[in-house]
Design a protein around this motif. Structure first.
Motif, PDB file in Angstrom:
ATOM      1  N   LEU A 137       0.667  -1.175   0.174  1.00  0.00           N
ATOM      2  CA  LEU A 137       0.050   0.022   0.010  1.00  0.00           C
ATOM      3  C   LEU A 137       0.767   1.295   0.050  1.00  0.00           C
ATOM      4  O   LEU A 137       0.533   2.261  -0.612  1.00  0.00           O
ATOM      5  N   TYR A 138       2.042   1.163   0.678  1.00  0.00           N
ATOM      6  CA  TYR A 138       2.961   2.457   0.529  1.00  0.00           C
ATOM      7  C   TYR A 138       3.283   2.847  -0.807  1.00  0.00           C
ATOM      8  O   TYR A 138       3.492   3.851  -1.060  1.00  0.00           O
ATOM      9  N   GLU A 139       3.524   1.365  -1.484  1.00  0.00           N
ATOM     10  CA  GLU A 139       3.909   1.702  -3.059  1.00  0.00           C
ATOM     11  C   GLU A 139       2.861   2.713  -3.709  1.00  0.00           C
ATOM     12  O   GLU A 139       3.237   3.362  -4.671  1.00  0.00           O
ATOM     13  N   VAL A 141       0.399   4.682  -2.156  1.00  0.00           N
ATOM     14  CA  VAL A 141       0.189   5.837  -1.318  1.00  0.00           C
ATOM     15  C   VAL A 141       1.420   6.963  -1.350  1.00  0.00           C
ATOM     16  O   VAL A 141       1.391   8.090  -1.685  1.00  0.00           O
ATOM     17  N   GLY A 142       2.466   6.482  -1.231  1.00  0.00           N
ATOM     18  CA  GLY A 142       3.872   7.307  -1.368  1.00  0.00           C
ATOM     19  C   GLY A 142       3.857   8.117  -0.238  1.00  0.00           C
ATOM     20  O   GLY A 142       4.787   8.919  -0.289  1.00  0.00           O
ATOM     21  N   ASN A 143       3.247   7.900   1.030  1.00  0.00           N
ATOM     22  CA  ASN A 143       3.346   8.720   1.872  1.00  0.00           C
ATOM     23  C   ASN A 143       2.918   8.160   3.150  1.00  0.00           C
ATOM     24  O   ASN A 143       1.767   7.857   3.518  1.00  0.00           O
ATOM     25  N   ALA A 144       4.166   7.904   4.043  1.00  0.00           N
ATOM     26  CA  ALA A 144       3.760   7.148   5.206  1.00  0.00           C
ATOM     27  C   ALA A 144       3.137   7.973   6.244  1.00  0.00           C
ATOM     28  O   ALA A 144       2.190   7.171   7.056  1.00  0.00           O
ATOM     29  N   ASP A 145       3.163   9.187   6.364  1.00  0.00           N
ATOM     30  CA  ASP A 145       2.403   9.836   7.219  1.00  0.00           C
ATOM     31  C   ASP A 145       0.712   9.910   6.830  1.00  0.00           C
ATOM     32  O   ASP A 145      -0.094   9.703   7.752  1.00  0.00           O
ATOM     33  N   ALA A 167       9.246   0.213   4.223  1.00  0.00           N
ATOM     34  CA  ALA A 167       8.966   0.386   2.869  1.00  0.00           C
ATOM     35  C   ALA A 167       9.295   2.094   2.264  1.00  0.00           C
ATOM     36  O   ALA A 167       9.937   2.109   1.070  1.00  0.00           O
ATOM     37  N   GLU A 168       9.101   2.996   3.504  1.00  0.00           N
ATOM     38  CA  GLU A 168       9.581   4.276   2.953  1.00  0.00           C
ATOM     39  C   GLU A 168      11.206   4.190   2.895  1.00  0.00           C
ATOM     40  O   GLU A 168      11.710   5.110   2.034  1.00  0.00           O
ATOM     41  N   ARG A 169      11.670   3.922   3.917  1.00  0.00           N
ATOM     42  CA  ARG A 169      13.324   3.753   4.041  1.00  0.00           C
ATOM     43  C   ARG A 169      13.804   2.966   2.746  1.00  0.00           C
ATOM     44  O   ARG A 169      14.862   3.461   1.807  1.00  0.00           O
TER      45      ARG A 169
END
Length: 174
Positions: A137-139, A141-145, A167-169
């Motif tokens: 899902l991070y891929e 959305v691209g925004n961890a916050d 995933a963000e790192r």
């Protein structure tokens, strides 16, 4: 009806029902909207955000966030303070911090009740699968916050690595 894999249908229905349940319980316990609930949780983890940054983290435009902050101020949950230049910082009041705790506790209770019928092995397996799903899902959305706007940040990193943070790192390292 069209032929499709049953798993996406089941997961989609479960995701929507869990979200509906959690948000209804949060609204009942706190009297705040879903976006206000996200805002108080985000501000409890990151006090003193600007209105624009707060909006980015909860998925609202700057103008919608400003209106929501007006509402938070009117109900005694947050206050604005001048920052550098034209920046306006938003912080929670004591009541706002208590509301953020109630939001997280209520969300946890709503989901924990659903998981109560799962055995230990099932819970461990589900945790691993959800970690993979959140990384995927991070891929998108691209925004961890934004993805973690209603997360208890401390809970996710105690004794484990947050899958969204990882995933963000990983993305930053590419």
């Amino acid at each position: 009806m069209h032929d499709s894999d049953r798993l996406p249908n089941l997961l989609g229905a479960a995701a929507l029902a869990i979200t509906d349940r959690a948000l209804a319980n949060i609204a009942g316990a706190t009297g705040v909207s879903a976006s206000a609930a996200a805002a108080v949780v985000v501000l409890s983890a990151s006090p003193g955000l600007g209105v624009t940054e707060l909006g980015r983290r909860i998925g609202l435009s700057q103008s919608a966030t400003a209106r929501m902050v007006d509402s938070l101020e009117a109900t005694g949950l947050a206050r604005r303070a001048p920052g550098t230049g034209r920046l306006v910082l938003v912080t929670l009041t004591d009541r706002g911090r208590r509301t953020a705790s109630t939001v997280l506790r209520t969300r946890d209770d709503a989901v924990a009740e659903l998981l109560s019928g799962f055995g230990k092995e099932e819970r461990v397996a589900l945790e691993g699968l959800l970690g993979k799903l959140l990384a995927r899902l991070y891929e998108d959305v691209g925004n961890a916050d934004l993805l973690c706007r209603l997360c208890d940040r401390g809970c996710c990193v105690e004794g484990a690595v947050c899958p969204v943070g990882q995933a963000e790192r990983d993305e930053a390292g590419r």
